[in-house]
Design a protein around this motif. Structure first.
Motif, mmCIF file in Angstrom:
data_model
loop_
_atom_site.group_PDB
_atom_site.id
_atom_site.type_symbol
_atom_site.label_atom_id
_atom_site.label_comp_id
_atom_site.label_asym_id
_atom_site.label_seq_id
_atom_site.Cartn_x
_atom_site.Cartn_y
_atom_site.Cartn_z
ATOM 1 N N THR A 90 -14.035 8.153 1.208
ATOM 2 C CA THR A 90 -12.759 8.633 0.690
ATOM 3 C C THR A 90 -11.651 7.935 1.466
ATOM 4 N N ARG A 91 -10.722 7.318 0.758
ATOM 5 C CA ARG A 91 -9.702 6.495 1.418
ATOM 6 C C ARG A 91 -8.319 6.796 0.852
ATOM 7 N N LEU A 92 -7.345 6.909 1.735
ATOM 8 C CA LEU A 92 -5.944 7.037 1.345
ATOM 9 C C LEU A 92 -5.330 5.645 1.256
ATOM 10 N N ASN A 93 -4.634 5.361 0.155
ATOM 11 C CA ASN A 93 -3.964 4.079 -0.016
ATOM 12 C C ASN A 93 -2.455 4.334 -0.003
ATOM 13 N N LEU A 94 -1.789 3.911 1.050
ATOM 14 C CA LEU A 94 -0.361 4.182 1.209
ATOM 15 C C LEU A 94 0.359 2.896 1.601
ATOM 16 N N GLY A 95 1.257 2.441 0.744
ATOM 17 C CA GLY A 95 1.925 1.184 1.053
ATOM 18 C C GLY A 95 3.160 0.944 0.207
ATOM 19 N N MET A 96 3.590 -0.315 0.215
ATOM 20 C CA MET A 96 4.812 -0.678 -0.482
ATOM 21 C C MET A 96 4.748 -2.125 -0.950
ATOM 22 N N LYS A 97 5.307 -2.364 -2.118
ATOM 23 C CA LYS A 97 5.518 -3.720 -2.608
ATOM 24 C C LYS A 97 7.009 -3.999 -2.501
ATOM 25 N N TYR A 98 7.371 -5.090 -1.806
ATOM 26 C CA TYR A 98 8.788 -5.360 -1.519
ATOM 27 C C TYR A 98 9.150 -6.785 -1.916
ATOM 28 N N GLN A 99 10.261 -6.925 -2.622
ATOM 29 C CA GLN A 99 10.755 -8.232 -3.057
ATOM 30 C C GLN A 99 11.650 -8.802 -1.962
ATOM 31 N N HIS A 100 11.114 -9.747 -1.185
ATOM 32 C CA HIS A 100 11.870 -10.310 -0.064
ATOM 33 C C HIS A 100 12.963 -11.261 -0.530
ATOM 34 N N SER A 101 12.682 -12.033 -1.575
ATOM 35 C CA SER A 101 13.648 -12.996 -2.098
ATOM 36 C C SER A 101 13.307 -13.263 -3.555
ATOM 37 N N GLU A 102 13.982 -14.212 -4.148
ATOM 38 C CA GLU A 102 13.724 -14.529 -5.550
ATOM 39 C C GLU A 102 12.294 -14.999 -5.757
ATOM 40 N N LYS A 103 11.728 -15.716 -4.787
ATOM 41 C CA LYS A 103 10.390 -16.288 -4.928
ATOM 42 C C LYS A 103 9.308 -15.516 -4.183
ATOM 43 N N TRP A 104 9.669 -14.857 -3.087
ATOM 44 C CA TRP A 104 8.674 -14.247 -2.216
ATOM 45 C C TRP A 104 8.699 -12.717 -2.299
ATOM 46 N N SER A 105 7.520 -12.132 -2.384
ATOM 47 C CA SER A 105 7.381 -10.679 -2.302
ATOM 48 C C SER A 105 6.148 -10.358 -1.470
ATOM 49 N N GLY A 106 6.070 -9.124 -0.998
ATOM 50 C CA GLY A 106 4.939 -8.735 -0.159
ATOM 51 C C GLY A 106 4.391 -7.378 -0.536
ATOM 52 N N THR A 107 3.084 -7.203 -0.316
ATOM 53 C CA THR A 107 2.419 -5.919 -0.511
ATOM 54 C C THR A 107 1.785 -5.518 0.812
ATOM 55 N N TYR A 108 2.122 -4.314 1.292
ATOM 56 C CA TYR A 108 1.667 -3.848 2.598
ATOM 57 C C TYR A 108 1.067 -2.452 2.427
ATOM 58 N N VAL A 109 -0.205 -2.290 2.815
ATOM 59 C CA VAL A 109 -0.919 -1.043 2.545
ATOM 60 C C VAL A 109 -1.677 -0.584 3.789
ATOM 61 N N PHE A 110 -1.534 0.696 4.113
ATOM 62 C CA PHE A 110 -2.294 1.331 5.186
ATOM 63 C C PHE A 110 -3.479 2.052 4.555
ATOM 64 N N LEU A 111 -4.703 1.882 5.128
ATOM 65 C CA LEU A 111 -5.929 2.335 4.468
ATOM 66 C C LEU A 111 -6.826 3.145 5.408
#
Length: 302
Positions: A90-111
């Motif tokens: 059983t796993r909790l998935n908690l994170g965020m997808k963030y648009q850093h710029s027009e070309k770059w974005s990031g997905t960060y998840v704690f598991l």
């Protein structure tokens, strides 16, 4: 032998986590395989159920909150002399997808997760992981990505470098979404409702065997590659898939005081001196079924 098969599959599919413009809010997967034993004629039926639930919440024009949980259950016999074991994660998935710029974005998840036979929950059942992926918008139809996944396990720490691609053809018929070596999904739409495709799912994780007073654990090295036919309902928001594939999953049992330390993919950074207590499982054909509810992230969530 398992490492050679793993490298062969990676080479075939060096072509992502949440880089697409949708999120699968709900996914239920059922898989069944009969795995043999490399040392004798013994076989065990392996029944696997995996359920993922996600809830995306748009926080701003740049940020989307990603919350959810994953539950996985596997039932099998580790050896001919052992009783049937039920492994649950059983796993909790908690994170965020963030648009850093027009070309770059990031997905960060704690598991954070609990992984064991759930017979007697203790500290050895708790493990922690994290995922970070940066993706680059190459053009309107393609993205590339780079990242890292790390997790504490009963056998030590697992570190997995990630590379991937997301692409949709201009006519919307061909689609590929890959975050290797974790997962890959590619399909071609034959009609608006019917498509065919292929997917690859891998994992390296461990389960504490608390039934035996936490004296043992099993390390799972899983590779499942399948072909599927999919039917889309309600404008493809509901997707049903029938699958047939190749399963090379192995479940090694070890004493809890024997660890391999840190490893990159399946390759330990130091010599693996553990004494395996059961025989290696052989590869097998498997059958599977997926039910997916898909949500378009371009729509605002309230």
């Amino acid at each position: 032998m398992k490492k050679i098969k793993l490298l062969m599959l990676f080479a075939l599919f060096t072509v992502s986590v949440n880089a697409q413009d949708y999120v699968d809010i709900f996914k239920l997967s059922l898989n069944n395989a009969t795995l043999g034993n490399v040392d004798n004629d013994y076989e065990t039926s392996v029944n696997n159920l995996n359920m993922e639930v996600y809830y995306p919440k748009k926080l701003s024009e740049k940020a989307v909150l990603l919350t959810g949980f994953t539950v996985e259950n596997t039932r099998l016999n580790f050896s001919q002399a052992s009783e049937r074991t039920s492994l649950t994660m059983t796993r909790l998935n908690l994170g965020m997808k963030y648009q850093h710029s027009e070309k770059w974005s990031g997905t960060y998840v704690f598991l954070p997760k609990i992984a064991s036979d759930f017979d007697n929950i203790g500290s050895n059942d708790f493990q922690f992981g994290g995922l970070a992926v940066l993706d680059y918008q190459y053009n309107e139809t393609s993205k590339v990505k780079f990242g890292l996944y790390a997790s504490s396990e009963n056998h030590g720490s697992t570190i997995t470098p990630l590379i991937g691609i997301w692409h949709r053809s201009k006519n919307n018929k061909f689609y590929i979404n890959a975050t290797l070596p974790i997962r890959m999904d590619a399909n071609y739409a034959l009609t608006k409702k019917f498509s065919v495709g292929t997917d690859l799912l891998t994992s390296i994780k461990s389960y504490n065997l608390s039934e035996f007073n936490s004296d043992f654990y099993t390390q799972e090295v899983s590779i499942r590659f399948a072909m599927y036919a999919a039917l889309g309902l309600m404008e493809n928001s509901i997707i049903l898939r029938g699958k047939v594939g190749f399963d090379t999953t192995d479940y090694g049992v070890y004493s809890s005081n024997e660890k391999v330390g840190a490893q990159v993919l399946t390759f330990p950074l130091s010599t693996d001196k553990r004494n395996r207590l059961n025989s290696e499982f052989d590869s097998s054909i498997y059958l599977g079924f997926d039910a997916i509810y898909r949500f378009d992230l371009t729509k605002e969530t309230k």
